[in-house]
Design an enzyme around this catalytic site. Structure first.
Site, PDB file in Angstrom:
ATOM      1  N   ASP A  63      45.197  49.577  27.620  1.00 36.76           N
ATOM      2  CA  ASP A  63      45.256  49.290  29.049  1.00 36.76           C
ATOM      3  C   ASP A  63      46.036  47.994  29.282  1.00 36.76           C
ATOM      4  O   ASP A  63      46.186  47.182  28.395  1.00 36.76           O
ATOM      5  CB  ASP A  63      43.843  49.110  29.625  1.00 36.76           C
ATOM      6  N   ASP A  69      41.959  37.813  31.793  1.00 38.34           N
ATOM      7  CA  ASP A  69      41.171  38.496  30.763  1.00 38.34           C
ATOM      8  C   ASP A  69      41.266  37.735  29.454  1.00 38.34           C
ATOM      9  O   ASP A  69      40.289  37.540  28.746  1.00 38.34           O
ATOM     10  CB  ASP A  69      41.723  39.892  30.433  1.00 38.34           C
ATOM     11  N   GLU A  92      36.205  43.700  23.838  1.00 37.17           N
ATOM     12  CA  GLU A  92      37.048  44.804  24.303  1.00 37.17           C
ATOM     13  C   GLU A  92      38.532  44.450  24.172  1.00 37.17           C
ATOM     14  O   GLU A  92      39.381  45.323  24.030  1.00 37.17           O
ATOM     15  CB  GLU A  92      36.713  45.115  25.765  1.00 37.17           C
ATOM     16  N   GLU A  93      38.847  43.167  24.206  1.00 38.31           N
ATOM     17  CA  GLU A  93      40.245  42.742  24.152  1.00 38.31           C
ATOM     18  C   GLU A  93      40.792  42.597  22.736  1.00 38.31           C
ATOM     19  O   GLU A  93      41.964  42.254  22.565  1.00 38.31           O
ATOM     20  CB  GLU A  93      40.422  41.403  24.892  1.00 38.31           C
ATOM     21  N   ASP A 115      32.695  42.534  27.011  1.00 33.90           N
ATOM     22  CA  ASP A 115      33.904  42.797  27.791  1.00 33.90           C
ATOM     23  C   ASP A 115      34.087  41.518  28.610  1.00 33.90           C
ATOM     24  O   ASP A 115      33.305  41.250  29.523  1.00 33.90           O
ATOM     25  CB  ASP A 115      33.685  44.016  28.702  1.00 33.90           C
ATOM     26  N   LEU A 117      36.214  40.313  30.862  1.00 29.07           N
ATOM     27  CA  LEU A 117      36.439  40.382  32.316  1.00 29.07           C
ATOM     28  C   LEU A 117      36.635  41.837  32.704  1.00 29.07           C
ATOM     29  O   LEU A 117      37.737  42.378  32.579  1.00 29.07           O
ATOM     30  CB  LEU A 117      37.666  39.534  32.691  1.00 29.07           C
ATOM     31  N   ASP A 118      35.551  42.441  33.123  1.00 32.47           N
ATOM     32  CA  ASP A 118      35.582  43.861  33.450  1.00 32.47           C
ATOM     33  C   ASP A 118      36.052  44.069  34.894  1.00 32.47           C
ATOM     34  O   ASP A 118      35.685  43.290  35.775  1.00 32.47           O
ATOM     35  CB  ASP A 118      34.170  44.443  33.280  1.00 32.47           C
ATOM     36  N   GLU A 274      30.673  48.248  27.492  1.00 35.60           N
ATOM     37  CA  GLU A 274      30.340  48.454  28.900  1.00 35.60           C
ATOM     38  C   GLU A 274      29.080  49.309  29.065  1.00 35.60           C
ATOM     39  O   GLU A 274      28.083  48.873  29.651  1.00 35.60           O
ATOM     40  CB  GLU A 274      31.530  49.112  29.627  1.00 35.60           C
TER      41      GLU A 274
END
Ligand code: AHM
Ligand code: MG
Length: 331
Positions: A63, A69, A92-93, A115, A117-118, A274
């Site tokens: 993404d 983020d 997640e990053e 995560d 910065l969701d 998440e």
């Protein structure tokens, strides 16, 4: 006037409820609280500092990544690795997990997943975003570095989870498996203060939250359930920031859905970063969380750090209702 209880005070008080607690989990939660304040500061002044916009990078699942983020990711990693309160991090990053070397002779038994910065597509239009985190006790030998198996535990094995919502005010909500409590950041004193004690989700609510734009791409049983929500005159709310959408449902009742689509045959949201932490929180508040295959989210086997999952989460009666629609209409 009621006495203010800060997050730090509350965490320390709760530690006394666990007779053999070593203080590590307490330290970890405090580290996350500090990181949240730093991220909050940057989220608030993002426009001023011109750090908005898309960084020249893509995250591990392909993404688009916003600059903020990366900033949030770095701050969480810094805060968690400096204290040595955890022995590993998965974000997640980042493609892979990050082992944290012991600080002094402190050998931590916890790993943290997050995560940072969701809902990042909301950042450049000033709409709420959030941080999501989960904490597990490591499975691997305590004497060596953490291993992949430490992060691939089922959500049901989590010892703590929480989220930070950077909204009209900044809130940190967390659970250690004994109820859910919420803390609002008082910017004048720079402290998270207890504002929502023992949060309980209503059995039903007036909201449903789903990306209705994908309606035609959902399976027939999901379309039937969405039609049913609409027939009941439920209010559709979809921010596109899972933390914000679930926060509303946690307090006011309702159901959040992210089913499989043609583009995302296994769902879009990440199980580890998440779905699992938010399911742990919602269950602790009395809610339910299942996949569209009708398995309890927290029981789904985890084989990949960036595994995706479908989800239906929220008020218990509404999740059960969705389940019966799926059973009735599934072809
Ligand atoms: P992100 O972690 O890249 O921000 O993506 C997760 C977000 C969730 O917060 C939100 O519920 C969902 O993606 C929105 O996706 P969509 O735009 O497909 O509805
Ligand atoms: Mg996300």
């Amino acid at each position: 006037m009621n006495r203010i209880v800060t997050l730090d005070e509350f965490i320390i008080k709760r530690q006394k409820d666990f007779p053999f607690a070593s203080g590590e989990l307490t330290g970890l939660l405090r580290d996350i609280g500090v990181a949240a304040k730093i991220v909050n500061r940057e989220v608030n002044k993002a426009g001023l500092l011109n750090i908005l916009g898309v960084a020249d990078a893509h995250n591990a699942t392909g993404d688009e990544v916003q600059k903020l983020d990366l900033y949030a990711n770095d701050k969480l990693i810094d805060c968690l690795s400096n204290s040595g309160e955890c022995c590993g991090i998965a974000s997640e990053e980042n493609e892979d997990f990050i082992p944290i070397p012991p600080v002094g002779n402190k050998q931590s038994k916890y790993v943290v997943v997050f995560d940072p910065l969701d809902g990042s597509s909301n950042i450049n239009v000033n709409v709420s975003v959030g941080t999501i985190f989960g904490i597990y006790r490591r499975k691997s030998e305590a004497s060596g570095p953490c291993q992949l198996e430490d992060f691939l535990q089922k959500g049901a094995e989590m010892v703590a989870a929480g989220y930070v919502l950077y909204g009209t005010s900044t809130l940190l909500v967390y659970t250690t498996g004994r109820g859910v409590n919420g803390f609002t950041l008082d910017p004048t004193i720079g402290e998270f203060c207890l504002s929502h004690k023992d949060i309980r989700i209503p059995a039903r609510g007036n909201y449903y939250s789903v990306n209705q734009g994908y309606y035609l791409k959902f399976d027939v049983e999901m379309r039937r359930f969405i039609d049913h929500c609409s027939d009941l005159n439920l209010r559709l709310r979809y921010i596109g920031s899972m933390v914000s959408d679930i926060h509303r449902i946690l307090f006011q009742g309702g159901i959040f859905l992210y089913p499989n689509t043609r583009k995302y045959p296994f769902g879009k949201l990440r199980l580890v970063y998440e779905c699992n932490p938010l399911s742990f929180i919602v269950e602790q508040a009395g809610g339910h969380a299942i996949t569209c295959e009708l398995d309890r989210v927290l029981d789904v086997p985890v084989s990949d750090l960036h595994q995706r999952a479908t989800i239906a989460i929220g008020s218990p009666d509404m999740v059960e209702e969705m389940k019966s629609f799926v059973q009735r209409y599934r072809i």
